[in-house]
Design a protein around this motif. Structure first.
Motif, PDB file in Angstrom:
ATOM      1  N   ARG A   1      41.262  27.818   1.378  1.00 27.92           N
ATOM      2  CA  ARG A   1      40.572  27.131   0.179  1.00 27.92           C
ATOM      3  C   ARG A   1      41.464  26.679  -0.838  1.00 27.92           C
ATOM      4  NH1 ARG A   1      41.351  32.274  -4.113  1.00 27.92           N
ATOM      5  NH2 ARG A   1      40.265  31.560  -5.194  1.00 27.92           N
ATOM      6  N   ILE A   2      42.097  25.893  -0.679  1.00 32.14           N
ATOM      7  CA  ILE A   2      42.854  24.996  -1.710  1.00 32.14           C
ATOM      8  C   ILE A   2      42.309  23.175  -0.713  1.00 32.14           C
ATOM      9  CG2 ILE A   2      45.126  23.269  -1.539  1.00 32.14           C
ATOM     10  CD1 ILE A   2      46.418  26.289  -2.330  1.00 32.14           C
ATOM     11  N   PHE A   3      42.193  23.255   0.542  1.00 35.72           N
ATOM     12  CA  PHE A   3      41.874  22.869   1.364  1.00 35.72           C
ATOM     13  C   PHE A   3      39.533  21.636   1.240  1.00 35.72           C
ATOM     14  CE2 PHE A   3      44.617  22.541   5.354  1.00 35.72           C
ATOM     15  CZ  PHE A   3      46.035  21.772   4.515  1.00 35.72           C
ATOM     16  N   LEU A   4      39.354  23.444   1.481  1.00 30.92           N
ATOM     17  CA  LEU A   4      38.417  23.300   0.844  1.00 30.92           C
ATOM     18  C   LEU A   4      37.527  22.482  -0.678  1.00 30.92           C
ATOM     19  CD1 LEU A   4      37.215  26.002   2.672  1.00 30.92           C
ATOM     20  CD2 LEU A   4      36.616  23.983   4.081  1.00 30.92           C
TER      21      LEU A   4
ATOM     22  N   SER B   1      34.372  22.429   5.985  1.00 34.66           N
ATOM     23  CA  SER B   1      35.221  22.832   6.398  1.00 34.66           C
ATOM     24  C   SER B   1      34.945  22.682   7.810  1.00 34.66           C
ATOM     25  CB  SER B   1      33.827  24.175   6.974  1.00 34.66           C
ATOM     26  OG  SER B   1      34.663  25.594   5.615  1.00 34.66           O
ATOM     27  N   HIS B   2      33.466  22.041   8.227  1.00 28.70           N
ATOM     28  CA  HIS B   2      34.075  21.112  10.005  1.00 28.70           C
ATOM     29  C   HIS B   2      34.753  19.642  10.140  1.00 28.70           C
ATOM     30  CE1 HIS B   2      31.204  18.231   7.645  1.00 28.70           C
ATOM     31  NE2 HIS B   2      31.023  17.679   8.510  1.00 28.70           N
ATOM     32  N   LYS B   3      34.999  18.984   8.595  1.00 26.91           N
ATOM     33  CA  LYS B   3      36.360  18.198   8.902  1.00 26.91           C
ATOM     34  C   LYS B   3      37.756  18.611   8.742  1.00 26.91           C
ATOM     35  CE  LYS B   3      32.886  15.048   6.174  1.00 26.91           C
ATOM     36  NZ  LYS B   3      33.264  14.288   5.203  1.00 26.91           N
ATOM     37  N   VAL B   4      37.920  20.467   8.388  1.00 28.20           N
ATOM     38  CA  VAL B   4      39.350  20.316   8.293  1.00 28.20           C
ATOM     39  C   VAL B   4      39.612  21.412   9.134  1.00 28.20           C
ATOM     40  CG1 VAL B   4      39.295  20.311   5.767  1.00 28.20           C
ATOM     41  CG2 VAL B   4      38.774  22.491   6.702  1.00 28.20           C
TER      42      VAL B   4
ATOM     43  N   GLY C   1      38.654  28.453  21.704  1.00 29.88           N
ATOM     44  CA  GLY C   1      37.832  28.098  20.851  1.00 29.88           C
ATOM     45  C   GLY C   1      38.093  26.326  20.459  1.00 29.88           C
ATOM     46  N   LEU C   2      39.067  25.545  20.483  1.00 32.08           N
ATOM     47  CA  LEU C   2      38.953  24.259  19.572  1.00 32.08           C
ATOM     48  C   LEU C   2      38.362  23.768  21.020  1.00 32.08           C
ATOM     49  CD1 LEU C   2      40.556  22.151  18.721  1.00 32.08           C
ATOM     50  CD2 LEU C   2      41.729  21.693  20.746  1.00 32.08           C
ATOM     51  N   ILE C   3      37.836  24.011  22.396  1.00 28.36           N
ATOM     52  CA  ILE C   3      36.405  23.503  22.682  1.00 28.36           C
ATOM     53  C   ILE C   3      35.638  24.085  21.591  1.00 28.36           C
ATOM     54  CG2 ILE C   3      35.243  22.963  24.772  1.00 28.36           C
ATOM     55  CD1 ILE C   3      38.349  23.963  26.685  1.00 28.36           C
ATOM     56  N   GLY C   4      34.858  24.966  21.469  1.00 29.06           N
ATOM     57  CA  GLY C   4      34.188  25.381  20.905  1.00 29.06           C
ATOM     58  C   GLY C   4      33.964  24.302  19.942  1.00 29.06           C
ATOM     59  N   LEU C   5      34.482  24.317  19.078  1.00 25.49           N
ATOM     60  CA  LEU C   5      34.445  23.791  17.868  1.00 25.49           C
ATOM     61  C   LEU C   5      34.636  21.992  17.547  1.00 25.49           C
ATOM     62  CD1 LEU C   5      37.442  25.253  15.427  1.00 25.49           C
ATOM     63  CD2 LEU C   5      35.133  25.688  15.126  1.00 25.49           C
TER      64      LEU C   5
ATOM     65  N   PHE D   1      32.830  20.499  19.896  1.00 27.24           N
ATOM     66  CA  PHE D   1      30.952  20.602  20.567  1.00 27.24           C
ATOM     67  C   PHE D   1      30.776  20.680  19.456  1.00 27.24           C
ATOM     68  CE2 PHE D   1      32.133  20.773  25.210  1.00 27.24           C
ATOM     69  CZ  PHE D   1      31.411  20.237  25.659  1.00 27.24           C
ATOM     70  N   GLY D   2      30.642  21.803  18.397  1.00 34.80           N
ATOM     71  CA  GLY D   2      30.430  21.996  17.743  1.00 34.80           C
ATOM     72  C   GLY D   2      30.339  21.094  16.458  1.00 34.80           C
ATOM     73  N   VAL D   3      31.246  20.411  15.986  1.00 36.75           N
ATOM     74  CA  VAL D   3      31.675  19.508  14.721  1.00 36.75           C
ATOM     75  C   VAL D   3      30.958  18.388  15.169  1.00 36.75           C
ATOM     76  CG1 VAL D   3      33.644  17.809  13.782  1.00 36.75           C
ATOM     77  CG2 VAL D   3      33.642  20.149  14.244  1.00 36.75           C
ATOM     78  N   ARG D   4      30.804  18.175  16.704  1.00 36.39           N
ATOM     79  CA  ARG D   4      30.208  16.761  17.228  1.00 36.39           C
ATOM     80  C   ARG D   4      28.601  17.022  16.804  1.00 36.39           C
ATOM     81  NH1 ARG D   4      32.508  15.243  23.073  1.00 36.39           N
ATOM     82  NH2 ARG D   4      34.720  14.358  22.364  1.00 36.39           N
ATOM     83  N   MET D   5      28.068  17.941  16.846  1.00 32.05           N
ATOM     84  CA  MET D   5      26.616  18.227  16.669  1.00 32.05           C
ATOM     85  C   MET D   5      26.282  18.388  15.547  1.00 32.05           C
ATOM     86  SD  MET D   5      25.884  21.670  19.107  1.00 32.05           S
ATOM     87  CE  MET D   5      25.842  21.607  20.826  1.00 32.05           C
ATOM     88  N   ILE D   6      27.188  18.260  14.799  1.00 32.22           N
ATOM     89  CA  ILE D   6      27.253  18.147  12.637  1.00 32.22           C
ATOM     90  C   ILE D   6      26.808  16.698  12.064  1.00 32.22           C
ATOM     91  CG2 ILE D   6      28.507  18.363  10.776  1.00 32.22           C
ATOM     92  CD1 ILE D   6      28.357  21.388  11.630  1.00 32.22           C
TER      93      ILE D   6
END
Length: 386
Positions: A251-254, A259-262, A365-369, A371-376
């Motif tokens: 919550r502090i980071f956000l 979300s997709h940057k942290v 899970g890291l691989i999925g993230l 790919f997802g963050v690259r799409m964003i």
């Protein structure tokens, strides 16, 4: 919290149930399998229902059914009855798991949902971690049937809270069809969203890592290291505290980022801890204090990664939110069941299966993230370019 709490609270009662119902412990294990089947199937059915009829009324109906099925589990005198009642207990209880995510998405914009999920971790995230400890005390003091009395009581408290305090967040929508072809099309559209699958994978693997720890920890700490039940409870509680702390750090980071940057640095640190744990267990150089510290950091990261993965998976949806929540939850619980099974299947007298599944799930899970963050980011670049 009802779904995961009901999954884990009766685990310490397996031997007592087997003795009470004149059966074997592996036979009691089928009631856990039927529970996972009910919780996965239930979520897939509840998703379209809460899109069609709103969030509140289905929740009231299925919470009532959950209470009845919990009492039925306590009254049964056969293992077959327990297996059947556990399925329907899970089916009913899983409604809350779908509704809580959908309500958050109804009420908050995508940029705020991860913060809200971090708050909800204080309740729903800690449930699968503390449930076995609570169950152990209940079984020891009152017997295995009391576990289901406690679960029915929890259901009654939640039902009362919903009746008195939870307003409807989405009006019934008659345009949502409950015919099977239409439901399948809605699920197909949800799964076809390019931002959904990567973050569902990330969230499911985060759940898989959590369940790998839950399913293996008692064997590792009690059987391999010889700790007593109370000491194990303190360690388990410490990991619950780390889990909660992670969600609040998130919550502090956000407040300063998105979300997709942290989330990728968070899961990378989680993976590092998982790899070190697995490597040291494999080499035979792990000590109990080091294991406790590494798992503590790992559970800290679980609390940080989970809310972000949930928020990112649901962020593309303003319609069919119930369907998206159901698909997400069903995959998560299915992965949790698979991770638990893998840890048990390959235990082999060491902590390696637990550590390996924790590390492996986090790596996927890291691989999925990624790919997802690259799409964003690609979408952001395209928008900026126009």
């Amino acid at each position: 919290m009802i779904g995961p709490f009901t999954t884990d609270m009766y685990l310490p009662a397996f031997s007592a149930i087997a003795e009470g119902l004149d059966t074997l412990v592996p036979e009691v294990g089928y009631s856990l399998s039927s529970y996972f089947a009910g919780i996965c199937i239930g979520q897939l059915i509840h998703g379209p229902l809460i899109d069609r009829f709103g969030r509140r009324n289905p929740l009231l109906i299925f919470l009532s059914l959950y209470i009845i099925m919990s009492l039925a589990c306590s009254w049964t005198n056969s293992i077959e009855g327990l297996i059947i009642f556990r399925f329907f207990q899970a089916f009913a209880g899983s409604c809350g798991m779908v509704v809580n995510r959908a309500v958050v998405r109804d009420l908050f914009p995508p940029g705020e949902t991860a913060k809200v999920f971090s708050k909800l971790i204080l309740v729903m995230g800690v449930a699968p971690i503390i449930a076995p400890t609570v169950g152990g005390f209940v079984v020891e003091d009152w017997g295995w049937r009391a576990v289901f009395w406690v679960l029915a009581s929890i259901g009654a408290v939640v039902l009362a809270a919903v009746i008195w305090s939870l307003p409807e967040s989405k009006a019934p929508d008659k345009s949502v069809s409950l015919r099977l072809p239409a439901v399948m099309r809605n699920y197909g559209k949800t799964l076809a969203n390019p931002l959904f699958i990567p973050f569902v994978i990330a969230g499911a693997m985060n759940t898989g890592g959590l369940f790998a720890y839950i399913s293996g920890s008692s064997y590792v700490y009690i059987d391999l290291y010889g700790l007593d039940v109370k000491t194990f409870g303190w360690i388990f509680g410490g990991n619950a505290a780390c889990f909660i702390l992670g969600s609040q750090i998130n919550r502090i980071f956000l407040k300063y980022s998105q979300s997709h940057k942290v989330v990728i640095p968070m899961v990378a640190f989680q993976l590092l801890n998982g790899i070190i744990l697995a490597f040291m267990v494999y080499q035979g150089t792990i000590t109990l204090p080091i294991m406790i510290v590494l798992i503590g950091f790992y559970t800290l990261c679980l609390g940080m990664v989970g809310p972000n993965a949930l928020a990112l998976a649901l962020s593309p949806f303003t319609e069919n939110v119930g369907v998206a929540s159901a698909a997400l939850g069903s995959v998560q619980m299915g992965m949790g069941a698979l991770a638990s099974a893998l840890v048990s299947l390959f235990a082999g007298g060491s902590a390696l299966s637990m550590a390996a599944v924790m590390a492996g799930a986090t790596a996927i899970g890291l691989i999925g993230l990624i790919f997802g963050v690259r799409m964003i980011r690609r979408t952001e670049w395209m928008v900026a370019g126009t």
